[in-house]
Design a protein around this motif. Structure first.
Motif, PDB file in Angstrom:
ATOM      1  N   ASP A 138      -1.409  28.889 -32.295  1.00 33.90           N
ATOM      2  CA  ASP A 138      -1.555  29.497 -33.547  1.00 33.90           C
ATOM      3  C   ASP A 138      -0.458  29.672 -34.361  1.00 33.90           C
ATOM      4  O   ASP A 138      -0.648  30.140 -35.384  1.00 33.90           O
ATOM      5  CB  ASP A 138      -2.155  30.836 -33.057  1.00 33.90           C
TER       6      ASP A 138
ATOM      7  N   VAL B 189      -3.239  32.670 -40.433  1.00 31.73           N
ATOM      8  CA  VAL B 189      -4.087  33.833 -39.928  1.00 31.73           C
ATOM      9  C   VAL B 189      -4.173  35.006 -41.154  1.00 31.73           C
ATOM     10  O   VAL B 189      -2.997  35.269 -41.237  1.00 31.73           O
ATOM     11  CB  VAL B 189      -3.662  34.470 -38.602  1.00 31.73           C
TER      12      VAL B 189
ATOM     13  N   VAL C   6      -1.099  37.215 -33.014  1.00 34.35           N
ATOM     14  CA  VAL C   6      -2.367  37.417 -33.500  1.00 34.35           C
ATOM     15  C   VAL C   6      -3.039  38.604 -32.749  1.00 34.35           C
ATOM     16  O   VAL C   6      -3.844  38.563 -31.898  1.00 34.35           O
ATOM     17  CB  VAL C   6      -3.363  36.138 -33.211  1.00 34.35           C
TER      18      VAL C   6
END
Length: 653
Positions: free
Chosen positions: A84, A89, A107
């Protein structure tokens, strides 16, 4: 999986209260790209049904996604096999760029007040934001109008939840919300979770994995004719006692327990202006995020490492529509500043750093309906990056680069149930701040090139009378990948461009939807390589190899509409482990989760939820977890939890 999203929305519609505010139609946002398998949209009903308490509960059963780590604080999200760290995000429009410490995730997501989660996998539309090498994940949180029942001006929510596995876990949730006027709503929430050391599928206690989690949010929302705004302040705090690397066991016998703390404070403001007419549909977002971590030796309190990153940004965009053409265009900006220190190495290499980075972008994305059979989408981003080492190990180093990123896709519907789609996209990420811990250890020379991704996809979908079948094949490259390289000389190591990562893969699903029931089966597979060799667990920050994954879903709502039942299953096949020639294959595994919720009073005031994750108590290592280590010949990551019963009771009044 995407194909179930329309059905899930229908099933959970009875659970979603109508605030009675007609101005809520402003919630709709124009989407300029068709969704493909692997691009999912989780709604609130799905989140509540799964009894989600962490990332694994939220995402593990979605196509193209794997979650590894063990303890929630160590979980990492892999999209098509890539970490990620290359995924954009955002939470309520605020971008979350901070990478903190090793496998501890940036995250940080608390599921209790999430309204929806959208994922667009792979480099794509210009509206994904700067540096979206592997796509974008957008999280939206709830507001007062989402929670108020028809005719209600004030309300409260109380929830208690428990997870029965090993040392067990408990969670308490409080929320108060109401209308300050016909146009203003306010929401205040608090969540506390105490998680114990869990047990794996063999019944062995996995230590140390216990944690404490706190989350608080205040959100003021306004709806005034063509205007709507949300002002939000959020605080997250995670603490626990782990080994030096929280996703690994004490495999050396010399790792020292450390007290870990991670915090994030976010203030964000979003304003939407959508007057009558097609020329203006404007949205402005501004945010400031402070993310920090601190690790100290459990026995002595001596600092092991510390870092704090602040990010300030904005996004201003407008969508104009002319008959068959829709055009979204705008500007965005983000500035980051990092202070970090590490005392994990021998004292001669103890280090600190202060770094700044900023990126300014301009973008446009158009969507043309050329005819009932043909649709064209095309866009362009231009991003200008500046990075500078202010003091410490990278003092004086400067990196700057600007580049354009185009994308285009075409969609053809030769007959009404059948659609084909071909898409090509590029994404550029210049030099920016990397992991805080390593930034205080590895030196910038100031001669790096930015990372460049390109993504080619071909998709086909068919849907008729509730039956559906969809598939996507993709190929993506990430050139000039930047990583920390050990040197062992006067400096511990340097940040360098070390090569090209690639992925080739596919995703597919078939299923059937009825009025109150839905079933689907899917499969996805990603073959990830770096410099022409397969990725493995040692490629931290980049990705790993994950076995071909099969998923199955079943949803059912009885005619009373006062309950929902579901089954989620996934089968992950064996995967060759390239970490060493003698390494055993990553073992495959099959996991089944069952879940249900009930409205006990005939409406949404009193709700009981239950879920059993890993129903058959399988012992396994998720392929997204660092498993086997060549040097020790052992599995040094944490196995996944065994069977866990989750129960919750929610009362709204």
């Amino acid at each position: 999986m995407l194909a179930c999203a329309p059905f899930a929305g229908a099933v959970h519609a009875a659970d979603a209260p109508d605030s009675g505010d007609t101005a809520r139609t402003l919630d709709s946002i124009t989407v300029v790209a068709e969704r493909e398998p692997g691009n999912f949209d989780l709604d609130r009903g799905e989140i509540e049904l799964t009894q989600a308490s962490d990332l694994s509960d939220l995402l593990s059963n979605e196509s193209g996604v794997a979650v590894g780590g063990g303890s929630p604080v160590a979980q990492k999200v892999y999209v098509r096999g890539f970490e990620d760290t290359m995924l954009n995000v955002t939470i309520d429009g605020a971008q979350e760029p901070a990478e903190l410490y090793h496998h501890q995730t940036r995250v940080q997501i608390e599921p209790e007040f999430i309204k929806s989660i959208e994922l667009d996998a792979g480099a794509g539309a210009a509206t994904q934001g700067a540096g979206a090498l592997t796509g974008a994940m957008r999280v939206r949180t709830r507001d007062a109008f989402d929670l108020l029942r028809p005719g209600q001006d004030t309300g409260f929510l109380i929830k208690g939840a428990a997870g029965l596995n090993g040392g067990n876990s408990s969670k308490g949730v409080l929320a108060g919300y109401g209308r300050l006027s016909d146009h203003l709503g306010v929401l205040a929430t608090y969540v506390y979770q105490d998680g114990g050391d869990y047990e794996d599928g063999h019944g062995d206690r996995v230590k140390p994995t216990a944690f404490e989690h706190e989350r608080a949010q205040f959100k003021l929302s306004g709806v005034f004719d063509a205007h709507r705004f949300d002002l939000s302040a959020e605080h997250l705090d995670d603490t626990g006692t782990y080994y030096e690397r929280p996703h690994m066991t004490n495999f050396t016998g010399r790792y020292i327990l450390s007290d870990h703390q991670m915090r994030r404070d976010t203030v964000s403001y979003e304003h939407r202006f959508d007057p009558e007419g097609d020329a203006v549909d404007a949205r402005f977002t501004a945010y400031r995020i402070r993310s920090s971590y601190e690790n100290r030796r459990n026995t002595t309190g001596i600092l092991y490492s510390w870092g704090e990153q602040t990010s300030t940004g904005m996004d201003l965009r407008n969508t104009s529509t002319w008959d068959a053409l829709s055009l979204t265009y705008g500007l965005d900006y983000r500035g980051d500043r990092l202070h970090a220190r590490q005392q994990a190495t021998p004292p001669p290499f103890w280090g600190r750093t202060e770094q700044t980075a900023r990126v300014f972008g301009a973008y446009a994305q158009g969507h043309w309906t050329l005819s009932p059979q043909w649709t064209l989408s095309a866009g362009l981003r231009y991003d200008d990056y500046r990075h500078e080492g202010k003091s410490g190990v990278s003092a004086g180093a400067k990196n700057s680069q600007a580049k354009a990123s185009p994308n285009a896709s075409i969609q053809w519907t030769p007959i009404e149930p059948l659609t084909f789609r071909l898409a090509y996209s590029q994404a550029f990420r210049g030099v920016t701040i990397r992991e805080a811990f390593f930034s205080a250890l590895y030196t910038h020379r100031g001669d790096l090139d930015g990372e460049q991704a390109d993504n080619l996809e071909f998709g086909v979908s068919w849907e008729k009378d509730g039956y559906f079948a969809r598939a996507t094949a993709y190929r993506q490259r990430i050139e000039n990948y930047i990583s920390a390289v050990y040197d062992g000389g006067a400096a511990w190591g340097y940040w360098e461009n070390i090569g090209t990562a690639k992925v080739e893969g596919y995703e597919a699903e078939i299923g059937k939807r009825w009025q109150r029931m839905g079933v689907s089966v899917g499969v996805w597979n990603s073959d990830n390589t770096f410099n022409d060799r397969p990725l493995n667990d040692a490629d931290l920050g980049l990705g790993t190899s994950i076995g071909r994954t099969w998923t199955a879903r079943f949803d059912w709502q009885p005619a009373s509409q006062q309950a929902n039942y579901a089954v989620r299953a996934r089968l992950v096949e064996d995967e060759r482990n390239s970490i060493a020639p003698s390494a055993p294959d990553k073992p495959g595994y099959a996991v089944v989760d069952v879940m249900a919720n009930w409205n006990l009073l005939g409406d949404d005031r009193l709700k009981l939820g239950a879920a059993v994750n890993n129903l058959f108590d399988r012992f396994y290592y998720d392929h997204g977890t660092y498993g086997y280590q060549a040097g020790s010949g052992r599995y040094i990551g944490f196995p996944s939890p065994g069977r866990e019963l989750s129960l919750s009771v929610t009362y709204r009044f």
